[in-house]
Design an enzyme around this catalytic site. Structure first.
Site, short mmCIF file in Angstrom:
data_model
loop_
_atom_site.label_atom_id
_atom_site.label_comp_id
_atom_site.label_asym_id
_atom_site.label_seq_id
_atom_site.Cartn_x
_atom_site.Cartn_y
_atom_site.Cartn_z
N CYS A 151 63.81 63.59 58.12
CA CYS A 151 63.10 63.48 57.58
C CYS A 151 63.61 65.14 56.42
O CYS A 151 64.79 65.96 56.55
CB CYS A 151 62.26 64.61 57.97
SG CYS A 151 60.72 62.77 58.76
N CYS A 190 58.57 68.93 60.02
CA CYS A 190 57.70 70.31 60.13
C CYS A 190 57.32 70.20 61.74
O CYS A 190 57.49 69.15 62.58
CB CYS A 190 56.19 69.04 59.65
SG CYS A 190 56.28 68.18 57.84
N CYS A 194 54.78 67.44 63.92
CA CYS A 194 55.12 66.31 63.52
C CYS A 194 54.14 65.84 64.53
O CYS A 194 54.38 65.89 66.01
CB CYS A 194 56.48 66.16 63.25
SG CYS A 194 56.81 64.21 63.02
N ARG A 216 54.92 62.51 64.73
CA ARG A 216 56.39 62.11 65.63
C ARG A 216 57.52 62.54 66.61
O ARG A 216 58.78 62.14 66.10
CB ARG A 216 56.94 60.60 64.73
CG ARG A 216 55.87 59.31 64.36
CD ARG A 216 55.79 58.90 63.77
NE ARG A 216 55.48 57.34 63.66
CZ ARG A 216 54.74 57.34 61.83
NH1 ARG A 216 55.13 57.83 60.82
NH2 ARG A 216 53.33 57.28 62.04
N ASP A 219 46.78 65.87 65.39
CA ASP A 219 46.70 64.53 66.42
C ASP A 219 47.07 66.15 68.24
O ASP A 219 47.23 66.99 67.56
CB ASP A 219 47.91 64.02 66.29
CG ASP A 219 47.44 63.20 65.36
OD1 ASP A 219 46.33 62.56 65.01
OD2 ASP A 219 48.53 62.79 64.61
N ARG A 240 48.80 48.18 63.42
CA ARG A 240 47.94 47.96 64.63
C ARG A 240 45.98 47.19 63.91
O ARG A 240 44.81 47.44 63.98
CB ARG A 240 47.49 49.61 64.47
CG ARG A 240 46.01 50.23 64.65
CD ARG A 240 45.63 51.37 64.92
NE ARG A 240 46.93 51.49 66.01
CZ ARG A 240 47.74 53.57 66.12
NH1 ARG A 240 47.40 54.21 65.39
NH2 ARG A 240 48.76 53.51 67.06
N TYR A 241 46.36 47.74 62.35
CA TYR A 241 45.18 46.73 61.44
C TYR A 241 45.32 45.40 61.15
O TYR A 241 46.74 45.21 61.14
CB TYR A 241 45.31 47.97 60.09
CG TYR A 241 45.05 49.30 60.38
CD1 TYR A 241 43.40 49.72 61.16
CD2 TYR A 241 45.46 50.50 60.12
CE1 TYR A 241 42.99 51.10 61.27
CE2 TYR A 241 45.31 52.00 60.34
CZ TYR A 241 43.94 51.68 61.13
OH TYR A 241 43.35 53.34 60.97
N ARG A 276 47.32 45.78 57.36
CA ARG A 276 48.43 46.06 57.16
C ARG A 276 49.50 46.76 58.29
O ARG A 276 48.65 47.28 59.23
CB ARG A 276 48.03 47.75 56.12
CG ARG A 276 46.72 48.33 56.84
CD ARG A 276 46.12 48.30 55.55
NE ARG A 276 45.24 49.23 56.34
CZ ARG A 276 44.17 49.37 57.27
NH1 ARG A 276 43.77 48.34 57.23
NH2 ARG A 276 42.99 50.42 57.37
N LYS A 280 41.80 55.14 62.30
CA LYS A 280 42.02 56.75 61.95
C LYS A 280 39.96 55.87 61.35
O LYS A 280 40.15 55.33 60.76
CB LYS A 280 42.37 57.13 60.36
CG LYS A 280 43.81 57.55 60.35
CD LYS A 280 44.47 57.41 58.47
CE LYS A 280 45.92 57.32 58.50
NZ LYS A 280 46.72 55.63 59.72
N ASP A 300 42.65 60.62 63.67
CA ASP A 300 43.13 59.54 63.80
C ASP A 300 43.48 59.63 65.74
O ASP A 300 43.60 60.20 66.69
CB ASP A 300 44.83 60.01 64.21
CG ASP A 300 46.01 58.24 63.29
OD1 ASP A 300 44.99 57.29 63.98
OD2 ASP A 300 47.18 58.32 62.72
C1 PLP Z 1 47.56 55.61 59.00
C2 PLP Z 1 48.11 53.97 59.25
C3 PLP Z 1 48.00 52.25 57.99
C4 PLP Z 1 47.41 52.45 57.17
O1 PLP Z 1 46.02 52.89 57.42
P1 PLP Z 1 44.85 53.08 55.39
O2 PLP Z 1 43.84 53.71 55.73
O3 PLP Z 1 44.79 52.25 55.21
O4 PLP Z 1 45.29 54.52 54.97
C5 PLP Z 1 48.50 51.77 58.53
N1 PLP Z 1 48.41 52.14 60.41
C6 PLP Z 1 49.15 52.35 60.73
C7 PLP Z 1 49.32 52.52 62.24
C8 PLP Z 1 48.36 53.65 60.08
O5 PLP Z 1 48.41 55.09 61.88
#
Ligand code: PLP
Length: 374
Positions: free
Chosen positions: A103, A107, A110, A112, A270, A90-91, A94, A314, A307
């Protein structure tokens, strides 16, 4: 068999066992544990003090979960952002890699819920596909192992994943997201720590929601990871009836720091189907952050984030009261005691000295109205 697997096998997973241990009517929850699995480890069971307490609410199924029929299964639209199975990208730099749906505990809140509880771990072919994607995507410098819980993989599986990831030259850091140290501390063995150490820099963000979760055995497990050179962060979900209280949250943050874990994120709950009875107002979270900031160690203050539903990622939210006004002259600020301060902008044109700096800082507070004079 490893000891931790034996301990995990002693967990409560069936309504009959829950009835025996906690006096819950099995009929009440039979329909819930079909779609949404239950598992309560011995550590977590021992932490429950009474019916309906903060630990109970997190792990004991409730009929209300299956009444929540209109809510979305995947509000963060993770499935939409998945270029290859088990990977969420998504980002820009990362990705999440989901290595299992298992798990230590399930939870009830959760995110997911649609996925967790199914048996099995990432298969070799699936890992190969994810690695091939990452090798091609040189912009990815941070991989987060998630799931499910990546620390439920066996030692050889964890080593296989870490080794494969470390064969990617542009990959800088590897993170784990895990609730294992807080619910199955026996899993944090010296052997596991030895494996992890070989693949640094490894970071771990651990899931904790209530100060009672930080038992002596749990703190020792965190200590073993910290001794292995793993920087530890905590992720906390704001949950109605569990931790939606400034005093409980402060105790949690202090216990985390004592366990060598730095609070990282506080999540607004969420919209996930089956979990909406846990949601609080956004103001509840803002009040908690306000009650921490300035009143205790800055180390104890997590980022409060939502989120965004629809896959926006986020988004941090801060109490708006700190920055009262900002223009080219300066900022009008309010501190944790509700006192007002002025911070002047740098004057690069040198048309004027910075006469107000010393004056205002040493005077302490000044009113917003006085800013008009600058
Ligand atoms: C939370 C998350 C991350 C990591 O986010 P950071 O703000 O770097 O901790 C990366 N990808 C997804 C899809 C996430 O939900």
């Amino acid at each position: 068999m490893d000891n931790w697997k034996k301990v995990l096998a002693q967990s409560i997973t069936k309504p009959e066992d829950l009835a025996k241990q906690l006096g819950v009517d099995p009929k009440e929850i039979e329909d819930v544990v079909g779609p949404y699995r239950m598992r309560i480890t011995p550590t977590v069971l021992a932490t429950i003090k009474k019916k309906g307490d903060a630990i109970w609410k997190q792990v004991v199924p409730e009929a209300i979960e299956i009444d929540d029929i209109d809510a979305p299964d995947d509000p963060l639209e993770e499935d939409t952002d998945s270029p290859v199975p088990h990977l969420v990208h998504r980002y820009p730099d990362r990705v999440l890699l989901m290595v299992t749906n298992q798990c230590p505990i399930y939870c009830r809140f959760c995110t997911r819920k649609r996925l967790v509880g199914k048996p099995g771990f990432l298969k070799k072919g699936e890992l190969d596909l994810a690695i091939a994607y990452l090798r091609e995507h040189t912009e990815v410098r941070d991989v987060i192992l998630s799931g499910g819980d990546p620390l439920l993989l066996t030692d050889p599986m964890i080593e296989r994943v870490l080794k494969a990831l470390r064969s990617i030259p542009h990959l800088e850091i590897i993170r784990f997201g895990s609730r294992v140290p807080g619910s199955l501390p026996e899993r944090i063995t010296p052997e596991l720590c030895e494996i992890v150490k070989k693949y640094h820099p490894i970071y771990m963000n651990l899931h904790f929601n209530h100060p009672d979760e930080l038992t002596p055995a749990v703190k020792e497990a965190c200590g073993r990871l910290a001794d292995a050179g793993v920087p530890l962060g905590a992720q906390t979900v704001l949950l109605k009836g569990v931790n939606d209280d400034p005093e409980i949250m402060k105790q949690l943050m202090h216990q985390l720091l004592l366990a060598r874990v730095k609070p990282y994120y506080l999540y607004q709950a969420d919209l996930t189907k089956g979990t909406n009875h846990f949601r609080t107002t956004v103001e509840t979270g803002l009040k908690i952050i306000q009650s921490l900031q300035g009143h205790t160690s800055g180390m104890a203050v997590p980022h409060f984030v939502i989120d965004a539903p629809g896959g926006g990622g986020k988004i941090p939210i801060l109490p708006s009261d700190y920055l009262l006004h900002l223009d080219e002259k300066g900022a009008v600020l309010k501190n944790y005691e509700n006192k007002t301060y002025h911070y002047p902008q740098p004057d690069h044109d040198a048309k004027r000295e910075l006469p107000m700096v010393g004056a205002h800082l040493s005077n302490g507070s000044c009113s917003a109205g006085a800013m008009d004079d600058l």
